[in-house]
Design a protein around this motif. Structure first.
Motif, short mmCIF file in Angstrom:
data_model
loop_
_atom_site.label_atom_id
_atom_site.label_comp_id
_atom_site.label_asym_id
_atom_site.label_seq_id
_atom_site.Cartn_x
_atom_site.Cartn_y
_atom_site.Cartn_z
N ILE A 235 5.91 2.99 -9.75
CA ILE A 235 5.88 1.84 -10.66
C ILE A 235 7.27 1.56 -11.22
O ILE A 235 7.75 0.42 -11.21
CB ILE A 235 4.89 2.10 -11.82
N GLU A 236 7.94 2.62 -11.70
CA GLU A 236 9.28 2.46 -12.27
C GLU A 236 10.26 1.91 -11.24
O GLU A 236 11.07 1.02 -11.54
CB GLU A 236 9.78 3.80 -12.80
N THR A 237 10.20 2.43 -10.03
CA THR A 237 11.12 1.99 -8.97
C THR A 237 10.93 0.52 -8.66
O THR A 237 11.91 -0.24 -8.55
CB THR A 237 10.88 2.83 -7.70
N LEU B 37 13.85 0.63 9.37
CA LEU B 37 14.90 -0.04 8.60
C LEU B 37 14.84 0.31 7.11
O LEU B 37 15.54 -0.31 6.30
CB LEU B 37 14.78 -1.56 8.78
N LEU B 38 14.04 1.31 6.76
CA LEU B 38 13.83 1.63 5.35
C LEU B 38 14.51 2.92 4.91
O LEU B 38 14.42 3.31 3.74
CB LEU B 38 12.32 1.74 5.04
N GLN B 39 15.23 3.57 5.83
CA GLN B 39 15.81 4.88 5.49
C GLN B 39 17.04 4.76 4.61
O GLN B 39 17.39 5.69 3.88
CB GLN B 39 16.16 5.64 6.77
N THR B 40 17.72 3.62 4.68
CA THR B 40 18.93 3.41 3.88
C THR B 40 19.04 1.94 3.51
O THR B 40 18.59 1.07 4.26
CB THR B 40 20.19 3.85 4.64
N SER B 41 19.67 1.67 2.38
CA SER B 41 19.85 0.28 1.94
C SER B 41 20.84 -0.47 2.83
O SER B 41 20.93 -1.69 2.78
CB SER B 41 20.34 0.26 0.49
N SER C 274 0.85 -1.19 0.00
CA SER C 274 0.00 0.00 0.00
C SER C 274 0.88 1.24 0.00
O SER C 274 1.86 1.32 0.75
CB SER C 274 -0.90 0.00 1.23
N VAL C 275 0.54 2.22 -0.84
CA VAL C 275 1.33 3.45 -0.90
C VAL C 275 0.55 4.66 -0.39
O VAL C 275 1.10 5.75 -0.27
CB VAL C 275 1.85 3.71 -2.33
N THR C 276 -0.72 4.45 -0.06
CA THR C 276 -1.56 5.49 0.54
C THR C 276 -2.80 4.81 1.09
O THR C 276 -3.22 3.76 0.58
CB THR C 276 -1.97 6.58 -0.47
N LEU D 114 9.58 7.44 -1.80
CA LEU D 114 10.11 6.64 -2.89
C LEU D 114 11.36 5.87 -2.45
O LEU D 114 11.54 4.70 -2.81
CB LEU D 114 10.42 7.55 -4.08
N VAL D 115 12.22 6.52 -1.65
CA VAL D 115 13.42 5.85 -1.15
C VAL D 115 13.04 4.69 -0.24
O VAL D 115 13.61 3.59 -0.34
CB VAL D 115 14.32 6.86 -0.39
N GLU D 116 12.09 4.91 0.65
CA GLU D 116 11.65 3.84 1.54
C GLU D 116 11.03 2.68 0.77
O GLU D 116 11.28 1.51 1.07
CB GLU D 116 10.65 4.39 2.57
N ILE D 117 10.24 3.00 -0.24
CA ILE D 117 9.64 1.96 -1.08
C ILE D 117 10.72 1.15 -1.78
O ILE D 117 10.68 -0.07 -1.83
CB ILE D 117 8.67 2.60 -2.10
N SER D 118 11.72 1.84 -2.32
CA SER D 118 12.81 1.17 -3.01
C SER D 118 13.54 0.21 -2.08
O SER D 118 13.79 -0.96 -2.43
CB SER D 118 13.78 2.20 -3.58
N ASN D 119 13.89 0.67 -0.89
CA ASN D 119 14.62 -0.17 0.06
C ASN D 119 13.76 -1.35 0.52
O ASN D 119 14.27 -2.47 0.69
CB ASN D 119 15.08 0.65 1.25
#
Length: 326
Positions: free
Chosen positions: A81-83, A283-287, A18-20, A46-51
Motif C-alpha cells: 500500500i505504502e509503495t 521488464l520489472l526487475q529494475t527501473s 493482483s498481488v496474490t 515489492l520492487v517489481e510492484i514499484s517498477n
C-alpha cells in the motif's frame, strides 16, 4: 494526461493490480473447491510492484486497486500500500478484500495510505454467508466494516454477487442495512467462467431486474466520474448509502472501460475475459527498463477489443475470477 488510449478512444487511468491469487474463502462462484496452487512462480515482489506502478503512472494512471485472491494474506500488504501510494502520479489507492483481516488490520492499511476499500460480502444472513463462502465468518466481516469506519474511511463499498434462489431475496434487507450507513452496496451479476457453467445457469439474475425495482422505488442514477469502476451508481434522498449495479451482460457495458489488469505473476490483461495476457515481468526487475515497459504496454493496448462479448456467449480464457484479480 493519459497516454494509454485504445483504438476506440477509451482512456485507461485505472490499474487493477493482483498481488496474490491465494484466497482463504471457497466462494461457490469463484473457488468452490478452495484455492489450489497451479504454478510454481513467486508472486510479484515489492520492487517489481514499484517498477510496474511507476511505469503505469508515467503513462497517466491515477488510480490503483490492489486485489487478489485475498491481498491481505500477503505479509507485506502494508508495504505494498505504502509503495503504491508513494508513487508520483498515483492519486488514489484502493483494495478489494473478503474482510477476513479488516477488524484487526484496517487501521494500519488506512495509516499506510489506503484511500478506499471494497469488501466482498454476499449475504447478511449468517447461514447463507456460510453456504456461499464456505466460511462461517459473517460476524467477523461485519466487525471489519465497523472498524473501517472507525479508522476514518468515510464510505465503505460492499460487493455482493446476487444469485437467484440463494441471496437475491435479500434485496430489501440490504436496503434497510445501508439506509443509515454510508455504504455503497454494489450488486454484481454472476459471470460465467470456464468452470462454473452449471452454477451460472442455475443462479444468474440480470442486474436490469434490480435496476427496475430501484427506479420504481425512487432511486436516481449518479453521474459517472473518470476513474470510477464499472458500476452504475444510484442514490436516494432517504438513504445514507448508495447502490451500485455491475452488469457485464449489458449491451454497452464495455463502452466506458477505463481499467487494465496485471496478474500476481506479472501478466498484463486487457480484459477480465478473452485473452491470455502479455508478459511484463522481464521488464520489472529494475527501473532502467521503464521506457521499454511503457512501450510494451502501449503496444499491447492496440490489440484491445471493443467488448468482452459475454452477451454473445464468449467466455475467453478466464478459468476462475481469482486467477487475475476479478
Amino acid at each position: 494526461m493519459s497516454k494509454l488510449v485504445d483504438q476506440f478512444q477509451r482512456k485507461f487511468e485505472y490499474l487493477r493490480l493482483s498481488v496474490t491469487d491465494v484466497c482463504n474463502f471457497k466462494c461457490t462462484y469463484c473457488l468452490p473447491n478452495g484455492y489450489h496452487r497451479e504454478h510454481k512462480k513467486q508472486f510479484l515482489s515489492l520492487v517489481e510492484i514499484s517498477n510496474l506502478v511507476q511505469g503505469f503512472a508515467q503513462l497517466g494512471t491515477k488510480k490503483v486497486r490492489i486485489t487478489g485472491g485475498e491481498p491481505s494474506l500477503r505479509r507485506d500488504f502494508v508495504d505494498i500500500i505504502e509503495t503504491v501510494k508513494n508513487t508520483q502520479g498515483i492519486e488514489k489507492v484502493a483494495t478489494t478484500t473478503n474482510g477476513f483481516r479488516m477488524a484487526k488490520s484496517v487501521a494500519d492499511w488506512k495509516a499506510a495510505g489506503l484511500d478506499a476499500i471494497n469488501v466482498s460480502m454476499d449475504s447478511l444472513d449468517a447461514n447463507m454467508f456460510h453456504q456461499i463462502t464456505g466460511e462461517n465468518l459473517l460476524t467477523r466481516v461485519m466487525a471489519g466494516i465497523d472498524a473501517a469506519f472507525a479508522a476514518g474511511f468515510s464510505q465503505v463499498k460492499v460487493n455482493t454477487v446476487l444469485m437467484k434462489r440463494l441471496n437475491a431475496h435479500e434485496l430489501d434487507t440490504f436496503l434497510a442495512w445501508i439506509k443509515p450507513r454510508n455504504i455503497q452496496l454494489r450488486f454484481i451479476e454472476l459471470m460465467q467462467t470456464g468452470d462454473n457453467h452449471a452454477l451460472f445457469q442455475a443462479h444468474h439474475i440480470s442486474g436490469s431486474v434490480i435496476m427496475k425495482q430501484l427506479i420504481n422505488q425512487g432511486w436516481v442514477e449518479k453521474v459517472r466520474q473518470a476513474t470510477d469502476g464499472p458500476a452504475r451508481v444510484f442514490c436516494h434522498s432517504d438513504y445514507s448509502g448508495e447502490i451500485g449495479l455491475i452488469m457485464p451482460y449489458e449491451s454497452h457495458f464495455c463502452d466506458s472501460c477505463n481499467r487494465l489488469r496485471v496478474s500476481s505473476l506479472g501478466r498484463l490483461h486487457l480484459c477480465l475475459f478473452g485473452e491470455q495476457g502479455t508478459e511484463l515481468r522481464d521488464l520489472l526487475q529494475t527501473s532502467e527498463h521503464s521506457e521499454a515497459l511503457q512501450q510494451r504496454l502501449m503496444e499491447a493496448l492496440k490489440t484491445k477489443r471493443a467488448s468482452h462479448f459475454l452477451q454473445q456467449g464468449e467466455l475467453g480464457g478466464t478459468v476462475h475470477l481469482a486467477s487475475i484479480g476479478g
